[in-house]
Scaffold this motif. Structure first.
Motif, PDB file in Angstrom:
ATOM      1  N   ARG A 105      -4.148 -86.781 -56.078  1.00 59.19           N
ATOM      2  CA  ARG A 105      -3.555 -86.060 -56.750  1.00 59.19           C
ATOM      3  C   ARG A 105      -2.699 -85.010 -56.253  1.00 59.19           C
ATOM      4  O   ARG A 105      -1.646 -84.893 -56.605  1.00 59.19           O
ATOM      5  N   PHE A 106      -3.061 -84.603 -54.985  1.00 55.13           N
ATOM      6  CA  PHE A 106      -2.045 -83.712 -54.294  1.00 55.13           C
ATOM      7  C   PHE A 106      -0.670 -84.389 -54.108  1.00 55.13           C
ATOM      8  O   PHE A 106       0.171 -83.862 -54.002  1.00 55.13           O
ATOM      9  N   ILE A 107      -0.993 -85.745 -53.619  1.00 55.75           N
ATOM     10  CA  ILE A 107       0.308 -86.407 -53.184  1.00 55.75           C
ATOM     11  C   ILE A 107       1.306 -86.685 -54.436  1.00 55.75           C
ATOM     12  O   ILE A 107       2.319 -86.495 -54.584  1.00 55.75           O
ATOM     13  N   GLY A 108       0.577 -86.976 -55.568  1.00 57.28           N
ATOM     14  CA  GLY A 108       1.205 -86.885 -56.932  1.00 57.28           C
ATOM     15  C   GLY A 108       1.863 -85.571 -57.293  1.00 57.28           C
ATOM     16  O   GLY A 108       3.199 -85.772 -57.917  1.00 57.28           O
ATOM     17  N   GLU A 109       1.500 -84.526 -57.030  1.00 57.84           N
ATOM     18  CA  GLU A 109       2.138 -83.337 -57.467  1.00 57.84           C
ATOM     19  C   GLU A 109       2.842 -82.767 -56.311  1.00 57.84           C
ATOM     20  O   GLU A 109       3.693 -81.985 -56.774  1.00 57.84           O
ATOM     21  N   HIS A 110       2.662 -83.096 -55.192  1.00 62.76           N
ATOM     22  CA  HIS A 110       3.271 -82.413 -54.073  1.00 62.76           C
ATOM     23  C   HIS A 110       4.261 -83.570 -53.189  1.00 62.76           C
ATOM     24  O   HIS A 110       4.891 -82.935 -52.253  1.00 62.76           O
ATOM     25  N   ALA A 111       4.421 -84.466 -53.299  1.00 63.93           N
ATOM     26  CA  ALA A 111       5.028 -85.628 -52.577  1.00 63.93           C
ATOM     27  C   ALA A 111       6.703 -85.527 -52.271  1.00 63.93           C
ATOM     28  O   ALA A 111       7.128 -85.762 -51.199  1.00 63.93           O
ATOM     29  N   LEU A 112       7.153 -84.806 -53.277  1.00 60.96           N
ATOM     30  CA  LEU A 112       8.690 -84.387 -53.126  1.00 60.96           C
ATOM     31  C   LEU A 112       8.870 -83.226 -52.476  1.00 60.96           C
ATOM     32  O   LEU A 112      10.015 -82.624 -51.900  1.00 60.96           O
ATOM     33  N   GLU A 113       7.688 -82.570 -51.943  1.00 64.43           N
ATOM     34  CA  GLU A 113       7.871 -81.273 -51.062  1.00 64.43           C
ATOM     35  C   GLU A 113       7.815 -81.801 -49.560  1.00 64.43           C
ATOM     36  O   GLU A 113       7.328 -82.915 -49.351  1.00 64.43           O
ATOM     37  N   ASP A 114       7.888 -80.807 -48.652  1.00 65.23           N
ATOM     38  CA  ASP A 114       7.652 -81.034 -47.234  1.00 65.23           C
ATOM     39  C   ASP A 114       6.259 -80.822 -46.890  1.00 65.23           C
ATOM     40  O   ASP A 114       5.726 -79.970 -46.421  1.00 65.23           O
ATOM     41  N   ILE A 115       5.438 -82.228 -47.111  1.00 64.95           N
ATOM     42  CA  ILE A 115       4.136 -81.956 -47.002  1.00 64.95           C
ATOM     43  C   ILE A 115       3.718 -83.006 -45.952  1.00 64.95           C
ATOM     44  O   ILE A 115       4.515 -84.054 -45.624  1.00 64.95           O
ATOM     45  N   SER A 116       2.588 -83.053 -45.015  1.00 65.35           N
ATOM     46  CA  SER A 116       2.120 -83.746 -43.905  1.00 65.35           C
ATOM     47  C   SER A 116       0.991 -84.540 -44.295  1.00 65.35           C
ATOM     48  O   SER A 116       0.066 -84.019 -45.417  1.00 65.35           O
ATOM     49  N   THR A 117       0.317 -85.286 -43.755  1.00 67.34           N
ATOM     50  CA  THR A 117      -0.975 -86.092 -43.748  1.00 67.34           C
ATOM     51  C   THR A 117      -2.147 -84.868 -43.780  1.00 67.34           C
ATOM     52  O   THR A 117      -3.047 -85.077 -44.478  1.00 67.34           O
ATOM     53  N   ASP A 118      -1.908 -83.995 -42.873  1.00 63.86           N
ATOM     54  CA  ASP A 118      -2.991 -82.886 -42.592  1.00 63.86           C
ATOM     55  C   ASP A 118      -2.897 -82.036 -43.871  1.00 63.86           C
ATOM     56  O   ASP A 118      -4.136 -81.673 -44.216  1.00 63.86           O
ATOM     57  N   ASP A 119      -1.926 -81.529 -44.692  1.00 66.59           N
ATOM     58  CA  ASP A 119      -1.793 -81.145 -45.890  1.00 66.59           C
ATOM     59  C   ASP A 119      -2.738 -81.660 -46.924  1.00 66.59           C
ATOM     60  O   ASP A 119      -3.487 -81.224 -47.611  1.00 66.59           O
ATOM     61  N   VAL A 120      -2.698 -83.277 -47.033  1.00 68.12           N
ATOM     62  CA  VAL A 120      -3.159 -83.773 -47.842  1.00 68.12           C
ATOM     63  C   VAL A 120      -4.788 -83.980 -47.611  1.00 68.12           C
ATOM     64  O   VAL A 120      -5.358 -83.749 -48.611  1.00 68.12           O
ATOM     65  N   GLY A 121      -5.124 -84.170 -46.411  1.00 68.54           N
ATOM     66  CA  GLY A 121      -6.411 -83.791 -46.106  1.00 68.54           C
ATOM     67  C   GLY A 121      -7.080 -82.526 -46.459  1.00 68.54           C
ATOM     68  O   GLY A 121      -8.213 -82.506 -47.055  1.00 68.54           O
ATOM     69  N   ARG A 122      -6.369 -81.305 -45.956  1.00 69.71           N
ATOM     70  CA  ARG A 122      -6.780 -79.943 -46.562  1.00 69.71           C
ATOM     71  C   ARG A 122      -7.073 -79.844 -47.957  1.00 69.71           C
ATOM     72  O   ARG A 122      -8.008 -79.272 -48.325  1.00 69.71           O
ATOM     73  N   ALA A 123      -6.189 -80.487 -48.647  1.00 66.00           N
ATOM     74  CA  ALA A 123      -6.464 -80.651 -50.162  1.00 66.00           C
ATOM     75  C   ALA A 123      -7.662 -81.225 -50.460  1.00 66.00           C
ATOM     76  O   ALA A 123      -8.194 -80.530 -51.773  1.00 66.00           O
ATOM     77  N   ALA A 124      -8.441 -81.854 -49.824  1.00 69.89           N
ATOM     78  CA  ALA A 124      -9.494 -82.616 -50.198  1.00 69.89           C
ATOM     79  C   ALA A 124     -10.813 -82.018 -49.432  1.00 69.89           C
ATOM     80  O   ALA A 124     -11.787 -82.302 -49.491  1.00 69.89           O
ATOM     81  N   GLY A 125     -10.450 -80.825 -48.641  1.00 70.38           N
ATOM     82  CA  GLY A 125     -11.399 -80.247 -47.829  1.00 70.38           C
ATOM     83  C   GLY A 125     -11.981 -81.003 -46.779  1.00 70.38           C
ATOM     84  O   GLY A 125     -13.171 -80.944 -46.176  1.00 70.38           O
ATOM     85  N   LEU A 126     -10.970 -82.131 -46.087  1.00 74.64           N
ATOM     86  CA  LEU A 126     -11.445 -82.894 -45.039  1.00 74.64           C
ATOM     87  C   LEU A 126     -10.783 -82.514 -43.796  1.00 74.64           C
ATOM     88  O   LEU A 126      -9.616 -82.199 -43.708  1.00 74.64           O
ATOM     89  N   HIS A 127     -11.255 -82.933 -42.716  1.00 70.36           N
ATOM     90  CA  HIS A 127     -10.645 -83.079 -41.338  1.00 70.36           C
ATOM     91  C   HIS A 127      -9.772 -84.052 -41.585  1.00 70.36           C
ATOM     92  O   HIS A 127      -9.963 -85.350 -42.065  1.00 70.36           O
ATOM     93  N   PRO A 128      -8.457 -83.767 -40.966  1.00 69.01           N
ATOM     94  CA  PRO A 128      -7.164 -84.691 -40.879  1.00 69.01           C
ATOM     95  C   PRO A 128      -7.612 -86.233 -40.676  1.00 69.01           C
ATOM     96  O   PRO A 128      -7.526 -87.168 -41.314  1.00 69.01           O
ATOM     97  N   ASN A 129      -8.555 -86.468 -39.556  1.00 71.69           N
ATOM     98  CA  ASN A 129      -8.670 -87.813 -38.960  1.00 71.69           C
ATOM     99  C   ASN A 129      -9.650 -88.402 -40.138  1.00 71.69           C
ATOM    100  O   ASN A 129      -9.392 -89.565 -40.234  1.00 71.69           O
ATOM    101  N   TYR A 130     -10.780 -87.728 -40.393  1.00 74.16           N
ATOM    102  CA  TYR A 130     -11.497 -88.397 -41.255  1.00 74.16           C
ATOM    103  C   TYR A 130     -10.855 -88.499 -42.685  1.00 74.16           C
ATOM    104  O   TYR A 130     -11.047 -89.520 -43.261  1.00 74.16           O
ATOM    105  N   ALA A 131      -9.928 -87.559 -43.116  1.00 73.73           N
ATOM    106  CA  ALA A 131      -9.035 -87.858 -44.475  1.00 73.73           C
ATOM    107  C   ALA A 131      -8.584 -89.219 -44.240  1.00 73.73           C
ATOM    108  O   ALA A 131      -8.185 -89.971 -45.233  1.00 73.73           O
ATOM    109  N   MET A 132      -7.948 -89.272 -43.276  1.00 75.92           N
ATOM    110  CA  MET A 132      -7.038 -90.588 -43.007  1.00 75.92           C
ATOM    111  C   MET A 132      -7.736 -91.769 -43.341  1.00 75.92           C
ATOM    112  O   MET A 132      -7.384 -93.064 -43.871  1.00 75.92           O
ATOM    113  N   ASN A 133      -9.129 -91.839 -42.709  1.00 72.98           N
ATOM    114  CA  ASN A 133      -9.876 -92.967 -42.648  1.00 72.98           C
ATOM    115  C   ASN A 133     -10.458 -93.493 -44.051  1.00 72.98           C
ATOM    116  O   ASN A 133     -10.271 -94.455 -44.533  1.00 72.98           O
TER     117      ASN A 133
END
Length: 265
Positions: free
Chosen positions: A161-189
């Motif tokens: 959902r975060f990607i769907g709403e914000h992909a056209l903005e300057d976002i990173s993989t860390d931002d996506v992970g934080r949106a789900a309350g996860l550590h970036p490395n765990y979020a990526m996995n």
């Protein structure tokens, strides 16, 4: 179709004749003649079977139009959770209208395309207002599918959902992970296990789907398309676009407008 695929638009399928079966994120769903369904293309899906002679129309609503409709808040939540929405109320003229929309999109006239997209958005709003159900609630997980932990699924849904709403903005993989309350490395996995691609690949796919839509439906310069689609540089856009579509943006626009494209988005 060789395997499950994904895209960033809202997909509408109207079955004109026969019946078809979807594989939809681990479930089998059947849709027969005269039924209208929609879902978010970022959920992995595939048509795995159809009756001989089956005919259906597949149309797309850009995510930007879907997000811009404030009245769809509860409906939008269901779509982002991966629901397969079936309209409970159809009109006698729906068949004729969907056929006309398909023909006008294939015709390539920009004014017609803009009108069709507005009409498609209005049709989605009517589905929300007049009644709908989630077909996933009637479907069981396919035998031998992996059963996913509810929290794990929720994390993936939040990231999508975060990607769907914000992909056209300057976002990173860390931002996506934080949106789900996860550590970036765990979020990526978690994301890679759930969606089959990396977070960055999903962001780029969404941006390319937006660029694809703008190239077909507007006369915007390629540079404008690149930046409006969320790319930080023209070179990054060209590289990603060629890798996905196998040609330059200008060539792609020309081919689609000449009516030789195999997909209308």
């Amino acid at each position: 179709m060789s395997g499950p695929h994904m895209h960033s638009q809202i997909e509408l399928n109207f079955v004109l004749k026969g019946a078809m079966t979807y594989w939809f994120d681990g479930r089998e769903l059947s849709v027969d003649e005269g039924r209208l369904c929609l879902f978010w293309g970022m959920v992995p899906h595939q048509v795995i079977d159809r009756l001989p002679g089956t005919q259906f129309i597949c149309l797309y609503v850009p995510m930007s139009a879907f997000l811009g409709t404030a009245s769809l808040s509860r409906f939008r939540e269901a779509v982002f959770r991966g629901s397969v929405i079936e309209a409970l109320h159809l009109r006698p003229w729906d068949r004729e209208v969907f056929l006309r929309w398909r023909d006008e999109l294939l015709g390539g006239d920009e004014s017609d395309i803009e009108i069709v997209r507005s009409e498609l958005t209005a049709r989605v709003m009517r589905i929300e207002r007049e009644g709908w159900r989630d077909l996933r609630e009637q479907a069981s997980l396919i035998q031998n599918s992996n059963h996913r932990d509810a929290d794990w699924v929720q994390h993936v849904e939040l990231m999508l959902r975060f990607i769907g709403e914000h992909a056209l903005e300057d976002i990173s993989t860390d931002d996506v992970g934080r949106a789900a309350g996860l550590h970036p490395n765990y979020a990526m996995n978690v994301f890679k296990r759930g969606v089959g691609m990396t977070i960055n690949q999903a962001i780029i796919r969404h941006r390319l789907d937006t660029a694809q839509s703008l190239l077909i439906s507007t006369d915007m310069q390629v540079t404008e398309v690149a930046y409006d689609s969320g790319f930080s540089s023209l070179s990054a856009f060209y590289e990603a676009f060629h890798k996905r579509f196998g040609e330059k943006p200008v060539q792609y626009r020309k081919r689609m407008r000449q009516g030789h494209g195999d997909r209308i988005t």
